[in-house]
Scaffold this active site. Structure first.
Site, short mmCIF file in Angstrom:
data_model
loop_
_atom_site.label_atom_id
_atom_site.label_comp_id
_atom_site.label_asym_id
_atom_site.label_seq_id
_atom_site.Cartn_x
_atom_site.Cartn_y
_atom_site.Cartn_z
N LYS A 68 69.50 91.10 33.76
CA LYS A 68 70.46 90.73 34.81
C LYS A 68 71.35 89.57 34.40
CE LYS A 68 68.21 93.51 37.55
NZ LYS A 68 68.71 94.63 38.30
C1 LIG Z 1 63.21 94.41 34.37
C2 LIG Z 1 63.99 95.50 35.02
N1 LIG Z 1 64.05 96.69 34.42
C3 LIG Z 1 64.73 97.71 34.97
C4 LIG Z 1 65.38 97.58 36.18
C5 LIG Z 1 66.15 98.74 36.73
O1 LIG Z 1 67.51 98.55 36.55
P1 LIG Z 1 68.55 99.25 37.51
O2 LIG Z 1 68.23 98.77 38.87
O3 LIG Z 1 69.88 98.79 37.04
O4 LIG Z 1 68.32 100.70 37.38
C6 LIG Z 1 65.31 96.37 36.86
C7 LIG Z 1 65.96 96.13 38.16
O5 LIG Z 1 67.06 96.38 38.41
C8 LIG Z 1 64.64 95.29 36.24
O6 LIG Z 1 64.63 94.09 36.81
N1 LIG Z 2 65.52 95.58 40.04
C1 LIG Z 2 66.47 94.82 40.74
C2 LIG Z 2 66.85 95.42 42.06
C3 LIG Z 2 68.23 95.04 42.47
O1 LIG Z 2 69.09 95.65 41.58
P1 LIG Z 2 70.62 95.37 41.39
O2 LIG Z 2 70.86 95.68 39.96
O3 LIG Z 2 71.33 96.24 42.33
O4 LIG Z 2 70.90 93.92 41.69
C4 LIG Z 2 65.98 93.38 40.84
O5 LIG Z 2 65.34 92.94 39.94
O6 LIG Z 2 66.24 92.72 41.80
#
Ligand SMILES: Cc1ncc(COP(=O)(O)O)c(C=O)c1O
Ligand SMILES: N[C@@H](CCOP(=O)(O)O)C(=O)O
Length: 468
Positions: free
Chosen positions: A112
């Site tokens: 993120k």
């Molecule tokens: C460590 C981790 N892996 C994978 C994901 C999944 O990613 P996305 O929500 O973009 O599919 C998340 C949360 O978003 C995450 O925090």
């Molecule tokens: N897995 C995510 C969930 C929120 O996802 P987002 O990519 O829409 O912000 C988290 O870790 O919070």
């Protein structure tokens, strides 16, 4: 570049407005009207360039001149100077044709940070130009929250409220949200699951009086700029293993479908992709959808990969819009059915198109732990549970000629208990994060109730009090 809503009924916006909007006013998500195109020569030219230089080239066409080149360059440089690795997102080989793309060298140890470090700077820049303040509200299953708080803490023009499911995030994740002392940071422990938190955030965006009163902005991946910043590493990593001269595959640990949608976007922009693979934990709604053509909610269960414990996968709506030729009425009908009955069906033609572009696989709890243990025993490489899900699903697919890049979405030290239980190895937290583990925590515990949380935000957001 103009941006349109997936549901077709919201104002068309430019990049700077989309940045501050979050959810479109018709409940949809913004998408660029067209995909910028990079030919093979341009993509080949990314080889040997710094991450920052590729980021500038990939992001610039999407800004449509709303951010000056010099400002964009400066913000990109500042954002990625916060990363602990000079390559920003290095690749590590774990098998002859298989790699992990380490996306967790930013300040909060998850992918993120790649988008959030830039988003914080971009939003601040646009707010300063407009002399505005914003109230940011986000939902997290664990990682978005810490990354958002890190990116916005202490920023004068924003308050940041993060809703997380109480008791369902790891200690490290919770402490990243509850230990910052800045007055503009608000960690809200919600008595519910992530889907409840996300629904409340969307509810706030759809409550226009409230939205306008507090100057609501979003930093979840409903915000297009989050996806945009993530497109960059598909190009950087793809080129490193031979694109555009040969196609590359990516396996993506998936929950809210933001990260993998960035891969789809890279493909639409010209990146030759062999397979885009959705990898889920036992909360496998996306895998079932690809198998059956029916998106059907069944309840979410807690796993050792908590950040992926998601059922309402926000960005799947962006893919639906793409697969339906951007027909807003079709998307609206499917989303209406989802909120009324918890399910919708995808037509044969869009489903066939989806199946051409995506593969999907799930990974159970025992398989996640076994993958961490085996990978460590065979290679010495320690996976976090989310990345392990990607590695397992990639292994199940088997090798092909195209190199397989598994997105390494979190550092193992974010989930030490699960990693230690699986491998016997306790992953050490990077030194600079250690003080957080004994610092005082500050959070408000609130019911999963839209009204209660709106009241809390309004009582605590400085934007409402007109302090700009
Ligand atoms: C460590 C981790 N892996 C994978 C994901 C999944 O990613 P996305 O929500 O973009 O599919 C998340 C949360 O978003 C995450 O925090
Ligand atoms: N897995 C995510 C969930 C929120 O996802 P987002 O990519 O829409 O912000 C988290 O870790 O919070």
């Amino acid at each position: 570049m103009r941006y349109v809503s997936t549901r077709g009924d919201a104002p068309v916006l430019d990049f700077a407005d989309v940045l501050l909007q979050g959810l479109a006013r018709d409940g949809g998500l913004y998408l660029p009207e067209t995909w910028p195109q990079f030919d093979a020569k341009t993509i080949a030219g990314f080889a040997g360039k710094s991450y920052q230089d590729v980021a500038f080239e990939v992001i610039r066409p999407f800004t449509g001149g709303t951010i000056k080149d010099a400002d964009l360059k400066r913000m990109i440089d500042e954002a990625y100077a916060t990363f602990r690795h000079p390559a920003v997102t290095p690749l590590v080989q774990i098998a002859p044709n298989r790699f992990v793309l380490e996306l967790f060298h930013g300040p909060t140890l998850a992918f993120k940070d790649v988008a959030m470090q830039l988003l914080g700077r971009l939003m601040d820049h646009v707010l300063a130009e407009r002399n505005q303040r914003a109230t940011i509200v986000g939902a997290t299953s664990g990682d978005t929250g810490g990354a958002a708080i890190e990116a916005f803490r202490g920023r004068e023009r924003t308050d940041v409220f993060i809703l997380f499911p109480e008791g369902r995030v790891s200690d490290v994740q919770r402490r990243q949200m509850t230990t910052p002392t800045e007055a503009n940071v608000h960690a809200l422990a919600v008595e519910g699951n992530f889907d409840d938190c996300q629904a409340i955030v969307k509810g706030m965006f759809n409550h226009f009086d409230f939205r306008d009163r507090v100057g609501l902005s979003g930093v979840n991946s409903i915000n297009w700029a989050r996806i945009l910043a993530q497109i960059v590493y598909y190009f950087v990593a793809g080129v490193a293993v031979g694109a555009p001269h040969r196609p590359v595959s990516f396996t993506v640990p998936t929950g809210n479908f933001g990260d993998i949608f960035a891969g789809y976007a890279a493909m639409r922009m010209g990146m030759p992709v062999d397979k885009l693979v959705i990898a889920t934990n036992r909360n496998d709604i996306l895998v079932r959808t690809l198998e059956t053509g029916r998106y059907e909610m069944r309840g979410v269960s807690a796993t050792i990969s908590p950040s992926m414990d998601i059922q309402i996968s926000s960005n799947f709506e962006r893919l639906l819009a793409e697969m339906h030729g951007r027909d807003g009425a079709s998307v609206k009908a499917m989303m209406g059915s989802l909120s009324q009955s918890g399910s919708f069906t995808i037509g044969d033609v869009p489903l066939a198109e989806m199946r051409k572009l995506f593969a999907a696989g799930r990974c159970g709890e025992d398989q996640t732990a076994a993958t961490i243990a085996r990978t460590h025993a065979e290679t010495g490489y320690l996976l976090d549970p989310h990345t392990a899900i990607g590695v397992h699903v990639a292994e199940e697919l088997g090798d092909s000629e195209a190199p397989m890049i598994v997105l390494g979405t979190a550092h193992p030290a974010k989930f030490p208990a699960a990693v230690k239980a699986a491998s016997g190895v306790y992953p050490a937290l990077p030194e600079q994060l250690e003080p957080m583990m004994t610092a005082t925590e500050r959070q408000s515990v609130l019911p999963a109730d839209l009204g209660a949380i709106e009241r809390h935000v309004e009582e605590n957001a400085r934007a409402v009090k007109g302090t700009a």
